[in-house]
Enzyme design. Structure first.
Site, short mmCIF file in Angstrom:
data_model
loop_
_atom_site.label_atom_id
_atom_site.label_comp_id
_atom_site.label_asym_id
_atom_site.label_seq_id
_atom_site.Cartn_x
_atom_site.Cartn_y
_atom_site.Cartn_z
N GLU A 1 19.20 -31.73 -16.00
CA GLU A 1 19.01 -32.46 -14.76
C GLU A 1 18.59 -31.49 -13.66
OE1 GLU A 1 21.50 -36.31 -14.76
OE2 GLU A 1 22.80 -34.69 -14.11
N GLY B 1 21.60 -42.14 -12.78
CA GLY B 1 22.51 -42.31 -11.65
C GLY B 1 22.25 -43.63 -10.94
N GLY B 2 21.49 -43.57 -9.85
CA GLY B 2 21.26 -44.74 -9.00
C GLY B 2 20.84 -45.99 -9.77
N GLY C 1 18.77 -38.01 -7.43
CA GLY C 1 18.98 -38.86 -6.27
C GLY C 1 17.92 -38.70 -5.19
N SER D 1 16.41 -39.16 -11.17
CA SER D 1 15.51 -40.24 -10.71
C SER D 1 14.77 -40.93 -11.85
CB SER D 1 14.53 -39.71 -9.65
OG SER D 1 15.24 -39.24 -8.52
N HIS E 1 28.44 -31.65 -14.11
CA HIS E 1 27.33 -32.30 -13.41
C HIS E 1 26.99 -31.46 -12.17
CE1 HIS E 1 25.27 -35.16 -10.83
NE2 HIS E 1 24.90 -35.76 -11.95
N ASN F 1 25.66 -42.84 -15.15
CA ASN F 1 26.65 -42.10 -14.38
C ASN F 1 26.83 -42.83 -13.05
OD1 ASN F 1 28.12 -40.28 -12.87
ND2 ASN F 1 26.52 -38.70 -12.79
N TRP F 2 27.94 -43.53 -12.94
CA TRP F 2 28.14 -44.38 -11.74
C TRP F 2 28.55 -43.57 -10.52
CZ3 TRP F 2 30.88 -49.61 -13.36
CH2 TRP F 2 30.09 -50.24 -14.34
N LYS F 3 28.93 -42.32 -10.71
CA LYS F 3 29.38 -41.47 -9.59
C LYS F 3 30.48 -42.19 -8.80
CE LYS F 3 24.89 -39.34 -9.75
NZ LYS F 3 23.84 -38.59 -9.07
N GLU G 1 26.64 -32.15 -9.20
CA GLU G 1 27.45 -32.43 -8.01
C GLU G 1 28.83 -31.77 -8.11
OE1 GLU G 1 26.71 -36.64 -8.19
OE2 GLU G 1 24.61 -36.18 -7.76
P1 PGA Z 1 19.83 -40.17 -10.29
O1 PGA Z 1 21.09 -39.32 -10.78
O2 PGA Z 1 19.34 -40.97 -11.46
O3 PGA Z 1 20.35 -41.02 -9.16
O4 PGA Z 1 18.80 -39.18 -9.82
C1 PGA Z 1 21.11 -38.75 -12.05
C2 PGA Z 1 22.41 -37.99 -12.25
O5 PGA Z 1 22.87 -37.35 -11.29
O6 PGA Z 1 23.03 -38.01 -13.33
#
Ligand code: PGA
Length: 253
Positions: free
Chosen positions: A168, A235-236, A174, A214, A96, A9-11, A98
């Site tokens: 999640e 994510g990251g 994050g 994470s 998600h 997930n590149w956000k 967010e």
């Molecule tokens: P993260 O994000 O790996 O940076 O914690 C995961 C996500 O939000 O899908």
């Protein structure tokens, strides 16, 4: 048998040149390595067409990060299921955390988005998970149960089988703080048992449940080794080929 999946997930990251470069690196990686899982990416919407061009032989499946619950019309800024379908996109993330946190999304929205995607033959990756306060209050099992029921339990057995679920925990996204493999496993088993109680064990056993929060190269293998964890939503660590490829290799023997 359910699929093992590593999804990035590149956000809201990367300009066009950097996004394209990472896609090309990922294509090269896929061509030169045998992977023991499906690989998906969800780049920003603006780059979906490019992603489809680069992965034209389906080396990596391409997902949107969000879709509208509405079919078309006066919804400025939104992207419809038909639009992503018309350029060959494979599915979308849904709700998600967010989207929940900054855009007020609820599981009722999730329910309508999941259904809209399934009706078009696309794959929803439905995300849920508890906040830190909810976990501290010992409500995590109940919260995830309510989320899953509202978002998914109006679906038929044939429909729910096509949904990918991503658990999640909000406190792990994050933050660098990961749920322990045991903490993740017990919620994954809980989600699978809720589905089994409603739809039968056979249906529950077909659904891929990903863990997100994470996931890094050094913890992926242990997390993926849990019996009810079928991969990760990353994510990251999906933003660099070195990290993302090592996470994919978490499925290697
Ligand atoms: P993260 O994000 O790996 O940076 O914690 C995961 C996500 O939000 O899908």
């Amino acid at each position: 048998m359910r699929k093992n999946i590593v999804a990035g997930n590149w956000k809201m990251n990367k300009n066009f040149a950097d996004a394209e470069a990472l896609m090309i690196q990922l294509l090269e990686y896929k061509k030169n390595n045998t992977t023991n899982c499906e690989v998906y990416i969800a780049p920003p919407a603006l780059y979906l067409t490019t992603a489809k061009d680069i992965f034209k032989n389906g080396e990596v499946e391409v997902f949107a990060q969000d879709v509208s619950e509405y079919q078309s019309g006066a919804y400025t800024g939104e992207i419809s299921v038909e639009m992503i379908n018309s350029i060959g996109i494979d599915g979308s993330l849904v709700s998600h955390s967010e989207r929940r946190q900054y855009h007020g999304e609820t599981d009722s929205h999730a329910n309508r988005k999941v259904k809209a995607l399934l009706d078009a033959g696309l794959t929803p990756i439905y995300c849920n998970g508890e906040t830190l306060e909810q976990r501290k209050a010992g409500q995590h099992f109940e919260v995830v149960k309510n989320q899953t029921e509202v978002a998914l339990f109006t679906l038929s057995a044939d429909e729910i089988k096509k949904v990918v679920i991503a658990y999640e925990p909000v406190w792990a996204i994050g933050t660098g703080e990961t749920a322990t493999p045991e903490q993740a496993q017990e919620i994954h088993a809980h989600i699978r048992s809720l589905i089994a109680a409603k739809y039968g064990q056979e249906v529950a056993d077909e659904i891929s449940i990903l863990y997100g929060g994470s996931v890094k190269p050094d913890n992926a293998k242990e997390i993926f080794s849990q019996p009810d964890i079928d991969g990760g939503l990353i994510g990251g660590a999906a933003l660099k080929i070195e990290d993302f490829s090592k996470i994919i290799e978490g499925f290697n023997p």
